[in-house]
Write a protein that holds these residues in place. Structure first.
Motif, PDB file in Angstrom:
ATOM      1  N   GLN A 143       7.780  -1.093  10.037  1.00  0.00           N
ATOM      2  CA  GLN A 143       6.690  -0.170  10.334  1.00  0.00           C
ATOM      3  C   GLN A 143       5.440  -0.472   9.524  1.00  0.00           C
ATOM      4  OE1 GLN A 143       6.791   2.070  12.698  1.00  0.00           O
ATOM      5  NE2 GLN A 143       8.974   1.897  13.189  1.00  0.00           N
ATOM      6  N   GLU A 144       5.623  -1.160   8.398  1.00  0.00           N
ATOM      7  CA  GLU A 144       4.482  -1.399   7.518  1.00  0.00           C
ATOM      8  C   GLU A 144       4.744  -2.621   6.644  1.00  0.00           C
ATOM      9  OE1 GLU A 144       5.893   1.693   4.008  1.00  0.00           O
ATOM     10  OE2 GLU A 144       4.454   2.365   5.537  1.00  0.00           O
ATOM     11  N   PHE A 145       3.651  -3.160   6.105  1.00  0.00           N
ATOM     12  CA  PHE A 145       3.724  -4.239   5.132  1.00  0.00           C
ATOM     13  C   PHE A 145       3.097  -3.752   3.828  1.00  0.00           C
ATOM     14  CE2 PHE A 145       3.616  -6.621   9.185  1.00  0.00           C
ATOM     15  CZ  PHE A 145       4.756  -7.394   9.027  1.00  0.00           C
ATOM     16  N   ILE A 146       3.404  -4.457   2.752  1.00  0.00           N
ATOM     17  CA  ILE A 146       2.792  -4.166   1.449  1.00  0.00           C
ATOM     18  C   ILE A 146       1.982  -5.383   1.026  1.00  0.00           C
ATOM     19  CG2 ILE A 146       3.203  -3.629  -0.982  1.00  0.00           C
ATOM     20  CD1 ILE A 146       5.818  -2.287  -0.111  1.00  0.00           C
TER      21      ILE A 146
ATOM     22  N   THR B  78     -14.319  -6.742   7.848  1.00  0.00           N
ATOM     23  CA  THR B  78     -12.911  -6.798   8.239  1.00  0.00           C
ATOM     24  C   THR B  78     -11.979  -6.883   7.037  1.00  0.00           C
ATOM     25  OG1 THR B  78     -13.586  -7.974  10.248  1.00  0.00           O
ATOM     26  CG2 THR B  78     -11.256  -8.027   9.696  1.00  0.00           C
ATOM     27  N   THR B  79     -12.454  -7.461   5.932  1.00  0.00           N
ATOM     28  CA  THR B  79     -11.560  -7.713   4.795  1.00  0.00           C
ATOM     29  C   THR B  79     -11.957  -7.001   3.509  1.00  0.00           C
ATOM     30  OG1 THR B  79     -12.837  -9.709   4.316  1.00  0.00           O
ATOM     31  CG2 THR B  79     -10.863  -9.976   5.665  1.00  0.00           C
ATOM     32  N   VAL B  80     -13.252  -6.996   3.178  1.00  0.00           N
ATOM     33  CA  VAL B  80     -13.660  -6.511   1.856  1.00  0.00           C
ATOM     34  C   VAL B  80     -13.378  -5.018   1.651  1.00  0.00           C
ATOM     35  CG1 VAL B  80     -15.605  -6.206   0.267  1.00  0.00           C
ATOM     36  CG2 VAL B  80     -15.338  -8.353   1.518  1.00  0.00           C
ATOM     37  N   PRO B  81     -13.691  -4.106   2.597  1.00  0.00           N
ATOM     38  CA  PRO B  81     -13.347  -2.692   2.362  1.00  0.00           C
ATOM     39  C   PRO B  81     -11.866  -2.472   2.095  1.00  0.00           C
ATOM     40  CG  PRO B  81     -14.889  -2.871   4.174  1.00  0.00           C
ATOM     41  CD  PRO B  81     -14.475  -4.267   3.837  1.00  0.00           C
ATOM     42  N   ARG B  82     -11.016  -3.223   2.820  1.00  0.00           N
ATOM     43  CA  ARG B  82      -9.579  -3.109   2.578  1.00  0.00           C
ATOM     44  C   ARG B  82      -9.234  -3.639   1.179  1.00  0.00           C
ATOM     45  NH1 ARG B  82      -4.668  -0.705   4.089  1.00  0.00           N
ATOM     46  NH2 ARG B  82      -3.547  -1.369   2.239  1.00  0.00           N
ATOM     47  N   MET B  83      -9.881  -4.730   0.760  1.00  0.00           N
ATOM     48  CA  MET B  83      -9.670  -5.263  -0.581  1.00  0.00           C
ATOM     49  C   MET B  83     -10.089  -4.253  -1.637  1.00  0.00           C
ATOM     50  SD  MET B  83     -11.571  -8.403  -2.530  1.00  0.00           S
ATOM     51  CE  MET B  83     -11.681  -9.418  -1.085  1.00  0.00           C
ATOM     52  N   LEU B  84     -11.228  -3.581  -1.414  1.00  0.00           N
ATOM     53  CA  LEU B  84     -11.703  -2.573  -2.361  1.00  0.00           C
ATOM     54  C   LEU B  84     -10.726  -1.399  -2.438  1.00  0.00           C
ATOM     55  CD1 LEU B  84     -15.495  -2.493  -1.425  1.00  0.00           C
ATOM     56  CD2 LEU B  84     -14.428  -3.664  -3.353  1.00  0.00           C
TER      57      LEU B  84
ATOM     58  N   PRO C 168      -3.006   1.886  -6.252  1.00  0.00           N
ATOM     59  CA  PRO C 168      -1.867   1.107  -6.744  1.00  0.00           C
ATOM     60  C   PRO C 168      -0.943   0.624  -5.628  1.00  0.00           C
ATOM     61  CG  PRO C 168      -1.496   3.437  -7.141  1.00  0.00           C
ATOM     62  CD  PRO C 168      -2.884   3.325  -6.608  1.00  0.00           C
ATOM     63  N   HIS C 169      -1.076   1.205  -4.420  1.00  0.00           N
ATOM     64  CA  HIS C 169      -0.178   0.853  -3.321  1.00  0.00           C
ATOM     65  C   HIS C 169      -0.972   0.181  -2.211  1.00  0.00           C
ATOM     66  CE1 HIS C 169       2.702   3.396  -5.375  1.00  0.00           C
ATOM     67  NE2 HIS C 169       1.872   4.413  -5.294  1.00  0.00           N
ATOM     68  N   GLY C 170      -0.605  -1.063  -1.879  1.00  0.00           N
ATOM     69  CA  GLY C 170      -1.309  -1.793  -0.822  1.00  0.00           C
ATOM     70  C   GLY C 170      -0.586  -1.720   0.498  1.00  0.00           C
ATOM     71  N   ILE C 171      -0.229  -0.525   0.926  1.00  0.00           N
ATOM     72  CA  ILE C 171       0.542  -0.355   2.159  1.00  0.00           C
ATOM     73  C   ILE C 171      -0.396  -0.428   3.360  1.00  0.00           C
ATOM     74  CG2 ILE C 171       1.988   1.219   3.489  1.00  0.00           C
ATOM     75  CD1 ILE C 171       2.997   2.350   0.826  1.00  0.00           C
TER      76      ILE C 171
ATOM     77  N   HIS D  30      -0.683 -11.469  -0.606  1.00  0.00           N
ATOM     78  CA  HIS D  30      -2.075 -11.753  -0.268  1.00  0.00           C
ATOM     79  C   HIS D  30      -2.829 -10.431  -0.251  1.00  0.00           C
ATOM     80  CE1 HIS D  30      -5.321 -14.273   1.053  1.00  0.00           C
ATOM     81  NE2 HIS D  30      -4.524 -15.266   1.418  1.00  0.00           N
ATOM     82  N   PHE D  31      -4.177 -10.501  -0.113  1.00  0.00           N
ATOM     83  CA  PHE D  31      -4.950  -9.260  -0.003  1.00  0.00           C
ATOM     84  C   PHE D  31      -5.361  -8.976   1.439  1.00  0.00           C
ATOM     85  CE2 PHE D  31      -8.047 -12.605  -0.799  1.00  0.00           C
ATOM     86  CZ  PHE D  31      -9.049 -12.338   0.119  1.00  0.00           C
ATOM     87  N   LEU D  32      -4.938  -9.851   2.368  1.00  0.00           N
ATOM     88  CA  LEU D  32      -5.175  -9.614   3.790  1.00  0.00           C
ATOM     89  C   LEU D  32      -3.989 -10.154   4.575  1.00  0.00           C
ATOM     90  CD1 LEU D  32      -6.026 -12.614   5.025  1.00  0.00           C
ATOM     91  CD2 LEU D  32      -8.229 -12.039   4.062  1.00  0.00           C
ATOM     92  N   CYS D  33      -3.976  -9.831   5.849  1.00  0.00           N
ATOM     93  CA  CYS D  33      -2.872 -10.268   6.713  1.00  0.00           C
ATOM     94  C   CYS D  33      -3.153 -11.670   7.225  1.00  0.00           C
ATOM     95  CB  CYS D  33      -2.697  -9.281   7.865  1.00  0.00           C
ATOM     96  SG  CYS D  33      -2.123  -7.658   7.321  1.00  0.00           S
TER      97      CYS D  33
END
Length: 321
Positions: free
Chosen positions: A10-13, A77-83, A89-92, A177-180
């Protein structure tokens, strides 16, 4: 995506940048400022091209305004998610959100390859065929070229994303990684994954990256040879070489990083190097490209001056009334 034990992913970390806790806040501030500056630069270019009558008539700046829009979408597409991951603490990330980011990010990357090729074509026609340039690079052809770049970019990665999303995933759901990114995602898949990596390699590396890189290298190679053979004035020749050198700098920054990531064998297995290179072409180059392509350009600076003077006159009339 059902696993052998009948559970469903259902999700990745996302592990993120892997920075120590004491440096996360500094990275958060740095990338937040960089992101805002990138948006401001590209919005400025888009505004100038659409407001200034002179720039709006030039095909090169029509291409550049669309390139600026692309850069804004690309970095968003990537930087807001990285921020978000740096602050949390959780990259779900959900399964569908992960693959949506995957598809949009790589489609925009394909778009960038096509737009760089389109701008190389524009410079080739302008320098090598100056008399025929106005007829060939008409407004209709320019808009068709822009539309083709957008459409081809978003069509190019449908098959790889579809194939990877249909894989079964075993064991851990942690993406280092910090993105998919496709390589870390496919490393979580249950064997056998059949020909999915080969399809991704062929569609992204051979057709999009190397195909466009070959076209760009050929175009600028012919341009440089033409400039060397021309008996034009030293000033105009120096100006043309200066423009081409800055264009080649953008090409080198972009293709140098993605070739190292997705074409060089084994580079994707080095996790930390992969993250650094990805940060470079997802956050740094979108900030540098407007500075290299436009904001150092005399025509753009003149258009910016005209816009500021127009704004100043408008404010004065507003104060008077």
């Amino acid at each position: 995506m059902e696993l052998a034990n009948e559970t469903t992913v259902q999700e990745f970390i996302l592990l993120g940048l892997g920075a120590a806790q004491q440096t996360r806040f500094l990275l958060l501030i740095f990338f937040a400022v960089l992101y805002m500056l990138t948006l401001a630069e590209n919005i400025t270019i888009i505004t100038l091209v659409h407001v200034d009558a002179h720039l709006a008539q030039l095909p090169m700046y029509t291409l550049l305004s669309n390139f600026s829009l692309l850069e804004m979408c690309y970095v968003t597409t990537t930087v807001p998610r990285m921020l978000f991951d740096l602050a949390s603490p959780h990259g779900i990330i959900s399964f569908h959100a992960c693959f949506l980011q995957f598809y949009i990010f790589f489609s925009l990357g394909c778009n960038e390859c096509f737009f760089i090729s389109a701008m190389a074509l524009d410079r080739y026609l302008a320098i090598c065929h100056p008399l025929r340039y106005p007829q060939i690079m008409s407004q209709t052809f320019c808009y068709t070229l822009v539309a083709a770049c957008w459409v081809l970019g978003f069509l190019g990665y449908i098959l790889p994303v579809t194939l990877i999303s249909r894989l079964s995933f075993c064991g851990t759901n942690i993406i280092d990684h910090f993105l998919c990114d496709p390589e870390p995602i496919m490393s979580l898949a249950c064997p056998p994954i059949k020909n999915t990596p080969l399809v991704c390699q062929f569609s992204m590396n051979i057709i999009v990256i190397l195909g466009n890189l070959f076209f760009v290298a050929l175009s600028y190679g012919i341009i440089i040879l033409t400039l060397m053979k021309k008996s034009s004035s030293e000033h105009s020749q120096k100006k043309a070489f200066s423009t081409i050198s800055f264009h080649l700098l953008v090409v080198t920054l972009f293709y140098g990083s993605i070739v190292g990531m997705y074409v060089t064998p084994g580079a994707e297995n080095q996790s930390q190097i992969s993250k650094v290179v990805t940060v470079f072409y997802t956050a740094i180059t979108p900030f540098l490209n407007p500075l290299i392509y436009c904001l150092r350009n005399d025509q753009v600076r003149e258009a910016l001056g005209r816009l500021l003077r127009r704004k100043e006159r408008w404010l004065r009339r507003k104060v008077i009334t």
